[in-house]
Design a protein around this motif. Structure first.
Motif, PDB file in Angstrom:
ATOM      1  N   LYS B 105      99.570  45.994  38.338  1.00  0.00           N
ATOM      2  CA  LYS B 105      98.233  46.141  37.469  1.00  0.00           C
ATOM      3  C   LYS B 105      97.732  46.319  37.942  1.00  0.00           C
ATOM      4  CE  LYS B 105     100.481  44.180  33.583  1.00  0.00           C
ATOM      5  NZ  LYS B 105     100.942  45.558  32.772  1.00  0.00           N
ATOM      6  N   TRP B 107      94.638  46.502  36.555  1.00  0.00           N
ATOM      7  CA  TRP B 107      93.042  45.949  35.702  1.00  0.00           C
ATOM      8  C   TRP B 107      93.322  44.795  35.268  1.00  0.00           C
ATOM      9  CZ3 TRP B 107      92.612  47.691  29.871  1.00  0.00           C
ATOM     10  CH2 TRP B 107      91.600  47.646  29.293  1.00  0.00           C
ATOM     11  N   LEU B 109      92.185  42.498  33.635  1.00  0.00           N
ATOM     12  CA  LEU B 109      91.719  41.817  32.670  1.00  0.00           C
ATOM     13  C   LEU B 109      93.719  41.403  32.227  1.00  0.00           C
ATOM     14  CD1 LEU B 109      90.514  42.230  29.207  1.00  0.00           C
ATOM     15  CD2 LEU B 109      91.975  43.622  28.980  1.00  0.00           C
ATOM     16  N   HIS B 110      94.391  42.251  32.641  1.00  0.00           N
ATOM     17  CA  HIS B 110      95.633  42.151  32.106  1.00  0.00           C
ATOM     18  C   HIS B 110      96.357  41.228  34.088  1.00  0.00           C
ATOM     19  CE1 HIS B 110      98.137  44.839  29.418  1.00  0.00           C
ATOM     20  NE2 HIS B 110      96.795  46.078  29.607  1.00  0.00           N
ATOM     21  N   GLN B 113      94.341  37.574  32.293  1.00  0.00           N
ATOM     22  CA  GLN B 113      94.081  37.170  30.878  1.00  0.00           C
ATOM     23  C   GLN B 113      95.832  37.437  30.022  1.00  0.00           C
ATOM     24  OE1 GLN B 113      91.205  38.068  27.994  1.00  0.00           O
ATOM     25  NE2 GLN B 113      89.800  38.282  30.172  1.00  0.00           N
ATOM     26  N   ILE B 114      96.598  38.522  30.591  1.00  0.00           N
ATOM     27  CA  ILE B 114      97.275  38.559  29.658  1.00  0.00           C
ATOM     28  C   ILE B 114      99.189  38.273  30.453  1.00  0.00           C
ATOM     29  CG2 ILE B 114      99.507  40.430  29.058  1.00  0.00           C
ATOM     30  CD1 ILE B 114      96.137  40.711  27.664  1.00  0.00           C
ATOM     31  N   GLU B 145      99.439  50.792  36.348  1.00  0.00           N
ATOM     32  CA  GLU B 145      99.124  51.147  34.961  1.00  0.00           C
ATOM     33  C   GLU B 145      97.860  50.600  34.378  1.00  0.00           C
ATOM     34  OE1 GLU B 145     101.404  47.762  33.082  1.00  0.00           O
ATOM     35  OE2 GLU B 145     101.904  48.976  31.610  1.00  0.00           O
ATOM     36  N   HIS B 146      97.405  51.505  33.948  1.00  0.00           N
ATOM     37  CA  HIS B 146      96.068  50.877  33.014  1.00  0.00           C
ATOM     38  C   HIS B 146      94.841  51.329  34.553  1.00  0.00           C
ATOM     39  CE1 HIS B 146      97.432  49.198  29.783  1.00  0.00           C
ATOM     40  NE2 HIS B 146      98.165  49.048  30.038  1.00  0.00           N
ATOM     41  N   ASP B 153      86.254  49.026  35.146  1.00  0.00           N
ATOM     42  CA  ASP B 153      86.283  47.792  34.696  1.00  0.00           C
ATOM     43  C   ASP B 153      85.556  47.100  35.613  1.00  0.00           C
ATOM     44  OD1 ASP B 153      85.898  46.793  31.910  1.00  0.00           O
ATOM     45  OD2 ASP B 153      87.492  45.920  32.484  1.00  0.00           O
ATOM     46  N   ASN B 179      96.641  53.528  28.111  1.00  0.00           N
ATOM     47  CA  ASN B 179      96.288  53.844  26.585  1.00  0.00           C
ATOM     48  C   ASN B 179      95.467  54.337  25.894  1.00  0.00           C
ATOM     49  OD1 ASN B 179      96.962  51.310  27.526  1.00  0.00           O
ATOM     50  ND2 ASN B 179      94.928  49.641  26.832  1.00  0.00           N
ATOM     51  N   GLY B 180      96.064  55.780  27.417  1.00  0.00           N
ATOM     52  CA  GLY B 180      94.953  57.355  26.084  1.00  0.00           C
ATOM     53  C   GLY B 180      94.111  56.958  26.086  1.00  0.00           C
ATOM     54  N   GLY B 181      93.136  56.614  26.500  1.00  0.00           N
ATOM     55  CA  GLY B 181      91.075  56.544  26.044  1.00  0.00           C
ATOM     56  C   GLY B 181      90.313  56.970  26.455  1.00  0.00           C
TER      57      GLY B 181
END
Lengths: 525, 525
Positions: B105, B107, B109-110, B113-114, B145-146, B153, B179-181
């Motif tokens: 990881k 991020w 956030l992951h 929070q996850i 990842e991410h 962020d 996420n491909g964004g």
């Protein structure tokens, strides 16, 4: 940032795609949908080239378009022909479309080797044609064909061709990557150089970008052009077009709005994109691409497990945007990775009430898992999944019941097979027995079932089977192996998938077929 | 420019795609094809997560791979677990794959929070897992990842996670746009910043890029990463993968070689890409995308007219590259250029003597082309192709002839279907009529045919059908659509494939089945 104008060429360049053709009436329907979506320009075709396109412009004159300017396409005048005598330019003017788009040559290779023309005459063709259309009060978009190839071969001449159009008042100069072979970094650099050239010369023509997807880069190339100053982007819905297609406006529009903060169509029209995409694929009679960015059926599909809990907690963790913004929705694929929470989530999504009983939802999850071990794949069969959940919770009311069927296939020597089916079904307390032929056993069964149901449910005509897949699950079993049949069906609003598993392909097909009809009949209409 | 390593994750990330799943045996077949194409890394799956992937690594140990390193995938250790006790890392080591890819990881956030983890423990999970795998002598690829979301962020923390992997000797750090964004310009900038960071710190880990196609930009994003210094690109064949798919290696490889002059797979392997693409879509049972860049059936299709003359004069005028470079070919949609030389080549390969007669081989080419237009695909059905060439040249001696068959399938209420077949065949001058049951109509027919033939040819027991695929050719036809049946058969020595096309699945199956038996009976034993 500046507004970007969306220029749709689905009706012209899109219909160059293999297997795509629209009637004039379909063209009008499409134009109205594009207008409703807030598209700025709709290229209606080439009135000088065929009757169908000419008819479109006739029909379009009686329609009111709220957002869009209808655009007539054509080419610069023929070599050594006075503009007034050029039939193609005349057809553009006669079409009464407020905007004219004309294509001209930028690349000496084309001018000299393909057309056998001179560079000077080519320039004259451009500036005279633009001037002629401006004199007739048209907004003029000059499409510079093969511009990037031309520029890379001979930048000075390519710029001269733009100069010819700009100095006679072309409103837009569209730089076209006609063969689709240019890389995004080259597009970005060249558009910036062209922009500088126009600024230096004091021209007010604005830039457009038109790309093809031969390198899988049409969207990226459009974005690159916009970043360097193009304020019009030409493309098609779903990227339909010849060879590998045109730039897909269905992808470009959300990128501009949601990722780059660049206004294009009105923001409140973004939610219509999924339906627009589906409408065009329906009209073109092309199976929608499930993996299409933003609007595809799989675009926001997630496999189960931990993942699902995470999405519930924090969608941003696994989704780059909210699918609702483009009219799409999240789908959770229930697979053997998941357990009870997936099933609960899925039931909610499919609108099946499971109740709060922990034990029973646990039991349902276990049953689904057991079926998946037998070869069912519910992550790709929402229709069957819904029916199954209803069956488990005793909420399923079959809208017909099978009494019996018999399918026979016969073949004599080299004659083709003949298939027919007899079927007996029960609806409420009424029986119906009938028979039908078909081009194969599944088709015969489908036809017989439809015929039997037709007596009770006359609105089945809108339902079509769009995909039919068979997969041998354990190859070593030979022709006696277990097979999975997957059927995708649609009507005017929805697409749903159903599944059957058996060692008998007809049994498996029947399961998928029966579920598909049950699903359709249970839909609120 | 520097070599770029191609890292294929069709077997893992690709099989996350909706409707895609491979058996362990299919995974091995795919791995061998990827190796033949010169792919550098083949990610075989996640040995710690399921039996099928574990079995793949078992099978892979007995195979020789010429170009590719087999890679086992997994995650960093679980929180608060000693690395030695982590079952997932143990499974990677037990797989004996020379390369390990572990995902971690980036991020907060992951992380927070996850996973409900702390930033510090996450860093420990990364550096301990990398160190553990390095201590076991593995080449280590750390997948961040991410990464791009994380970097946008909280760049400092995202870099810390890379630092954790790099300082324990990770050979590659792969930056993932999970996420491909992310947009290409952001990818380009961030990869450049990461590269600078690693250089400043004196790390030798090299960079990889892993993108998803949610914005239609996976290929562009891969290219952007490579331009900023990534020297490994992760993707899948045909871009298969969850949601909108992964980066398509079938597009990326030719872009690197032909457009950017960057070496990746050996240059002489480029011509295999079309077949590789086709093989993967066949195995995954997904209709090949005609508009797929470089290798699609329409990728170099030109509508007739002036265009065609222009192409003959100067291919570069309308084609961005020579289609033969990727094993594809130009198609002219109106006037056919024919395929005589292909047919001659194929006949030689299959050992069928065509003779020197120009006219007759021209005629054969035309007939084959006509059949291909009807949906036959001889490139994947050598068995049927051989029989067809023998028929055309009157060299075919049927070893049995069909007189007649009748297949019946019956179903009562919820009872399973029952299928039986009667068949009458002729061998030389003797007739044989018999009947058999089967677990479905094709199985019943297969059984009846075997039973009838057994009297004349007792050695058929060694022949098995190993694969059976059905594909709807034109989706819009519903259950009456034309289908293609593809059968793969084997005996102790050989594997051969046969094909049938019809609107009737039984007719199509019969064609493929009959060809398969004829092929087997004609083989020298």
């Amino acid at each position: 940032m500046k507004q970007v104008y969306i220029y749709d060429t689905t009706l012209r360049d899109g219909s160059q795609g293999e297997n795509i053709s629209f009637s004039s009436e379909e063209m009008i329907k499409i134009a109205k949908r594009l207008d409703q979506a807030g598209i700025h320009y709709i290229e209606g075709g080439w009135p000088g080239s065929n009757a169908r396109d000419a008819r479109f412009f006739e029909l379009a004159r009686n329609e009111h378009f709220k957002h869009a300017r209808i655009t007539a396409f054509g080419a610069t005048r023929k070599p050594h022909t006075p503009v007034e005598a050029d039939l193609n330019l005349k057809a553009i003017i006669d079409s009464q479309a407020p905007t004219a788009a004309i294509v001209g040559k930028s690349w000496p290779l084309h001018v000299e080797q393909i057309m056998g023309n001179t560079r000077e005459e080519n320039l004259a063709m451009i500036h005279e044609s633009v001037a002629h259309l401006k004199a007739h009060g048209r907004e003029v978009i000059y499409d510079a064909e093969h511009f990037f190839d031309g520029y890379q071969d001979d930048a000075a001449y390519a710029l001269e061709t733009l100069d010819a159009a700009a100095r006679r008042g072309a409103d837009f100069l569209t730089l076209c990557d006609t063969n689709g072979g240019t890389m995004p970094f080259d597009i970005e650099a060249i558009v910036a150089q062209v922009r500088q050239y126009l600024t230096d010369k004091g021209f007010t023509s604005r830039l457009g970008i038109h790309t093809h997807n031969d390198c899988g880069l049409a969207v990226a190339n459009s974005i690159a052009g916009i970043r360097s100053g193009a304020i019009m982007v030409q493309g098609t819905i779903n990227g339909y077009g010849e060879r590998c297609g045109n730039a897909d406006l269905i992808t470009i529009i959300p990128l501009l709005t949601l990722k780059m903060g660049i206004p294009s169509i009105p923001n409140d029209k973004l939610v219509t994109l999924k339906h627009l995409s589906r409408f065009i694929s329906e009209t073109a009679n092309i199976v929608p691409l499930n993996s299409r960015p933003f609007v595809g059926r799989s675009a926001f599909a997630h496999k189960g497990g931990l993942h699902v809990n995470a999405i519930m907690k924090q969608p941003r963790a696994y989704e780059h945007m909210d699918p609702a913004l483009v009219g799409n929705k999240r789908r959770v694929l229930v697979s053997d990775l998941g357990g009870r929470s997936n099933v609960m989530y899925k039931a909610k999504e499919l609108g099946v009430e499971l109740g709060d009983d922990y034990d029973s939802s646990e039991k349902i999850a276990a049953e689904i898992k057991a079926m998946e071990n037998k070869g069912y794949q519910f992550d790709v069969a929402d229709g069957s999944m819904k029916i199954l959940l209803q069956k488990f919770t005793e909420q399923f009311t079959p809208l017909f019941e099978l009494e019996t069927f018999r399918v026979t296939i016969e073949k004599d020597k080299n004659q083709p097979c003949r298939a027919h089916a007899t079927i007996k079904i029960k609806v409420d307390d009424a029986d119906e027995i009938t028979a039908a032929e078909g081009s194969g056993p599944v088709s015969a069964l489908d036809n017989a079932l439809r015929k039997a149901l037709d007596k009770f449910y006359p609105d089945l005509a809108s339902m079509h089977l769009v995909d039919f897949k068979v997969r041998v699950i354990d190859g070593c079993g030979g022709t006696g192996a277990k097979v999975r049949v997957f059927i995708e069906s649609r009507d005017n609003e929805d697409i749903w998938s159903t599944i059957g598993v058996s060692e008998d392909i007809i049994e498996a097909s029947w399961q998928a077929l029966a579920d598909s009809f049950q699903f359709k009949l249970a839909k609120p209409s």
